[in-house]
Structure formats: C-alpha cells, structure tokens
Design a protein around this motif. Structure first.
Motif, mmCIF file in Angstrom:
data_model
loop_
_atom_site.group_PDB
_atom_site.id
_atom_site.type_symbol
_atom_site.label_atom_id
_atom_site.label_comp_id
_atom_site.label_asym_id
_atom_site.label_seq_id
_atom_site.Cartn_x
_atom_site.Cartn_y
_atom_site.Cartn_z
ATOM 1 N N THR A 1 3.325 4.598 -17.788
ATOM 2 C CA THR A 1 4.122 5.740 -18.245
ATOM 3 C C THR A 1 4.383 6.746 -17.132
ATOM 4 O O THR A 1 5.155 7.678 -17.306
ATOM 5 C CB THR A 1 3.398 6.475 -19.387
ATOM 6 N N GLY A 2 3.676 6.583 -15.997
ATOM 7 C CA GLY A 2 3.778 7.530 -14.896
ATOM 8 C C GLY A 2 2.698 8.586 -14.913
ATOM 9 O O GLY A 2 2.551 9.356 -13.963
ATOM 10 N N ALA A 3 1.921 8.638 -15.984
ATOM 11 C CA ALA A 3 0.860 9.640 -16.103
ATOM 12 C C ALA A 3 -0.260 9.342 -15.110
ATOM 13 O O ALA A 3 -0.736 8.203 -15.034
ATOM 14 C CB ALA A 3 0.303 9.663 -17.521
ATOM 15 N N PRO A 4 -0.710 10.369 -14.367
ATOM 16 C CA PRO A 4 -1.835 10.152 -13.447
ATOM 17 C C PRO A 4 -3.147 10.064 -14.226
ATOM 18 O O PRO A 4 -3.319 10.719 -15.258
ATOM 19 C CB PRO A 4 -1.800 11.397 -12.561
ATOM 20 N N VAL A 5 -4.059 9.235 -13.723
ATOM 21 C CA VAL A 5 -5.349 9.050 -14.378
ATOM 22 C C VAL A 5 -6.365 8.623 -13.321
ATOM 23 O O VAL A 5 -6.013 8.006 -12.317
ATOM 24 C CB VAL A 5 -5.228 8.006 -15.523
ATOM 25 N N SER A 6 -7.619 8.953 -13.571
ATOM 26 C CA SER A 6 -8.692 8.535 -12.668
ATOM 27 C C SER A 6 -8.821 7.017 -12.680
ATOM 28 O O SER A 6 -8.714 6.380 -13.736
ATOM 29 C CB SER A 6 -10.019 9.158 -13.116
ATOM 30 N N LYS A 7 -9.086 6.465 -11.513
ATOM 31 C CA LYS A 7 -9.312 5.026 -11.450
ATOM 32 C C LYS A 7 -10.580 4.624 -12.196
ATOM 33 O O LYS A 7 -10.769 3.449 -12.496
ATOM 34 C CB LYS A 7 -9.394 4.570 -9.989
ATOM 35 N N ALA A 8 -11.434 5.594 -12.511
ATOM 36 C CA ALA A 8 -12.657 5.337 -13.258
ATOM 37 C C ALA A 8 -12.457 5.478 -14.768
ATOM 38 O O ALA A 8 -13.415 5.333 -15.524
ATOM 39 C CB ALA A 8 -13.762 6.282 -12.787
ATOM 40 N N SER A 9 -11.237 5.750 -15.211
ATOM 41 C CA SER A 9 -11.003 5.924 -16.650
ATOM 42 C C SER A 9 -11.230 4.612 -17.382
ATOM 43 O O SER A 9 -11.060 3.518 -16.821
ATOM 44 C CB SER A 9 -9.582 6.431 -16.917
ATOM 45 N N TYR B 1 0.851 -1.197 0.000
ATOM 46 C CA TYR B 1 0.000 0.000 0.000
ATOM 47 C C TYR B 1 0.881 1.239 0.000
ATOM 48 O O TYR B 1 1.939 1.283 0.612
ATOM 49 C CB TYR B 1 -0.974 0.011 1.192
ATOM 50 N N THR B 2 0.423 2.241 -0.763
ATOM 51 C CA THR B 2 1.189 3.495 -0.870
ATOM 52 C C THR B 2 0.355 4.704 -0.468
ATOM 53 O O THR B 2 0.896 5.781 -0.283
ATOM 54 C CB THR B 2 1.671 3.709 -2.312
ATOM 55 N N ARG B 3 -0.944 4.529 -0.415
ATOM 56 C CA ARG B 3 -1.907 5.600 -0.118
ATOM 57 C C ARG B 3 -2.023 6.617 -1.250
ATOM 58 O O ARG B 3 -2.798 7.551 -1.149
ATOM 59 C CB ARG B 3 -1.563 6.305 1.192
ATOM 60 N N THR B 4 -1.266 6.455 -2.323
ATOM 61 C CA THR B 4 -1.320 7.438 -3.412
ATOM 62 C C THR B 4 -2.640 7.366 -4.168
ATOM 63 O O THR B 4 -3.019 8.322 -4.831
ATOM 64 C CB THR B 4 -0.148 7.250 -4.391
ATOM 65 N N GLY B 5 -3.356 6.256 -4.099
ATOM 66 C CA GLY B 5 -4.626 6.124 -4.804
ATOM 67 C C GLY B 5 -5.830 6.474 -3.969
ATOM 68 O O GLY B 5 -6.963 6.347 -4.428
ATOM 69 N N ASP B 6 -5.619 6.942 -2.773
ATOM 70 C CA ASP B 6 -6.736 7.235 -1.874
ATOM 71 C C ASP B 6 -7.656 8.325 -2.409
ATOM 72 O O ASP B 6 -8.822 8.397 -2.032
ATOM 73 C CB ASP B 6 -6.227 7.626 -0.483
ATOM 74 N N GLY B 7 -7.151 9.164 -3.283
ATOM 75 C CA GLY B 7 -7.970 10.237 -3.858
ATOM 76 C C GLY B 7 -8.673 9.844 -5.139
ATOM 77 O O GLY B 7 -9.279 10.686 -5.797
ATOM 78 N N GLY B 8 -8.585 8.563 -5.512
ATOM 79 C CA GLY B 8 -9.299 8.097 -6.705
ATOM 80 C C GLY B 8 -8.478 8.147 -7.979
ATOM 81 O O GLY B 8 -9.032 8.020 -9.066
ATOM 82 N N THR B 9 -7.179 8.341 -7.852
ATOM 83 C CA THR B 9 -6.333 8.330 -9.043
ATOM 84 C C THR B 9 -5.290 7.223 -8.930
ATOM 85 O O THR B 9 -5.026 6.703 -7.849
ATOM 86 C CB THR B 9 -5.595 9.678 -9.240
ATOM 87 N N THR B 10 -4.738 6.878 -10.054
ATOM 88 C CA THR B 10 -3.650 5.914 -10.122
ATOM 89 C C THR B 10 -2.697 6.397 -11.203
ATOM 90 O O THR B 10 -2.931 7.431 -11.827
ATOM 91 C CB THR B 10 -4.184 4.489 -10.420
#
Length: 192
Positions: free
Chosen positions: A21-29, A8-17
């Motif tokens: 490529t390192g690009a942030p994107v919504s987990k709902a994409s 666990y990293t907690r980085t996805g707690d806001g709904g992104t992953t």
C-alpha cells in the motif's frame, strides 16, 4: 506486472520497509514477519524441488504452489483498508484452498493408511519436503498471530491455505518415499 530495474534502494537501511500500500512499517513488524515466513516456505519448497524434478505429478503441484505462495505474500503485504482501495488487491481465494484439498486426496489415494507417525526421513525429496512442512507450520503460526492482533485483518482463505499446504507437504513427503512404502515410521519407546 512487477518491474525491478534496481535491486538495492538503501531505503530499508534504517530498519523500515513499505507494504504494498506504500505505508512504511518496521521490518520487525508481525505483518512483515508473516509474509517473510511465507517467502521462507517458498524457498524451502524450491529446495525440495531439486529432488522432485523427475516426478511430473509432484513437481507440477509444487511449482504451482510456489506461484500461489507469491499470491499469499502479496495478500499479506497488502493490509485490508477501510473504504475503496485504489486498486483491487490480490487475495488468496477459497478455490486455491480447494485445489490443495483435491491434490491431497489425489496423492493420498494412492498410498496405504498410516499405522504410526512418520519420521521426517527417507529419500532426499521426502526429507526436504518435511523441512518445508515444518517451515510452513511456523509461517502459519505467524499469520495466525497477525490475525489475532488488534486492528489487523487477515483473510480466512490465507490462513486456511497455509494449514492445508502443510498437510499437502506431509502427504507429498510420503509420496516421495515411494508412495509411502519407504516411510520411516516412529517406534514409540524403541530407544529406551
């Protein structure tokens, strides 16, 4: 090679992953949903393999497919970019699709032709493989939808792989039903 020291990293707690490529994107994409569908297909095959371990032909095919599905997930998690990428992304190859076709022909060649549609039933292995087939079809629909989105690129072999895989899972389910001898056939109108 992948190294996972911390789960666990907690980085996805806001709904992104992040994509590969390192690009942030919504987990709902739709892209995340697409490789999530591939992961779900892989898990369904893993469940089916709990019933195929005694069949060295079928289980070996399914084990290799599970590895292929990780390749496909990596492919989908790494969108094509303009220009030269920093590393060579893993892509599903046409040879992987062709191998599925050979395996379909191998399994199907030992069974009699169908005379009716097959109900998703029979042995525990067959029923589980039918579930995996339907999960795969859903994943395929998601990947096709992603490929139809403006600005999104999905390689043709990725789509073909899922299409062929659902065919293989159908044939594998018949194989698991005593090579089709124990298939449960649809009887049109029989329950009216």
């Amino acid at each position: 090679m992948v190294t996972l020291n911390r789960i666990y990293t907690r980085t996805g707690d806001g709904g992104t992953t992040r994509l590969a490529t390192g690009a942030p994107v919504s987990k709902a994409s739709l892209r995340v949903d697409s490789y999530g569908g591939v992961d779900e297909t892989n898990a369904a095959i893993g469940q089916a393999r709990q019933h195929t371990a005694a069949d060295p032909v079928l289980d070996a095919i399914l084990e290799r497919i599970q590895n292929d599905l990780f390749d496909l997930g990596a492919d989908l998690a790494t969108p094509e970019q303009h220009g030269k990428p920093e590393w060579e992304p893993l892509r599903v190859a046409e040879s992987q699709v062709e191998r599925l076709e050979r395996e379909i022909d191998q399994l199907n060649g030992e069974m009699s032709a169908l005379t009716s549609f097959v109900l998703p039933a029979g042995s525990p292995a067959a029923a589980a493989l039918h579930v995996a087939r339907t999960v795969c079809r859903r994943a395929e629909r998601g990947v096709v939808a992603l490929s139809e989105m403006e600005g999104e690129i999905v390689g043709t072999p990725a789509i073909k792989y899922l299409n062929r895989l659902s065919d293989l899972l159908f044939v594998a389910a018949r194989w698991a039903n005593d090579k089709g001898q124990a298939d449960v056939l649809w009887k049109p109108g029989a329950t009216r």
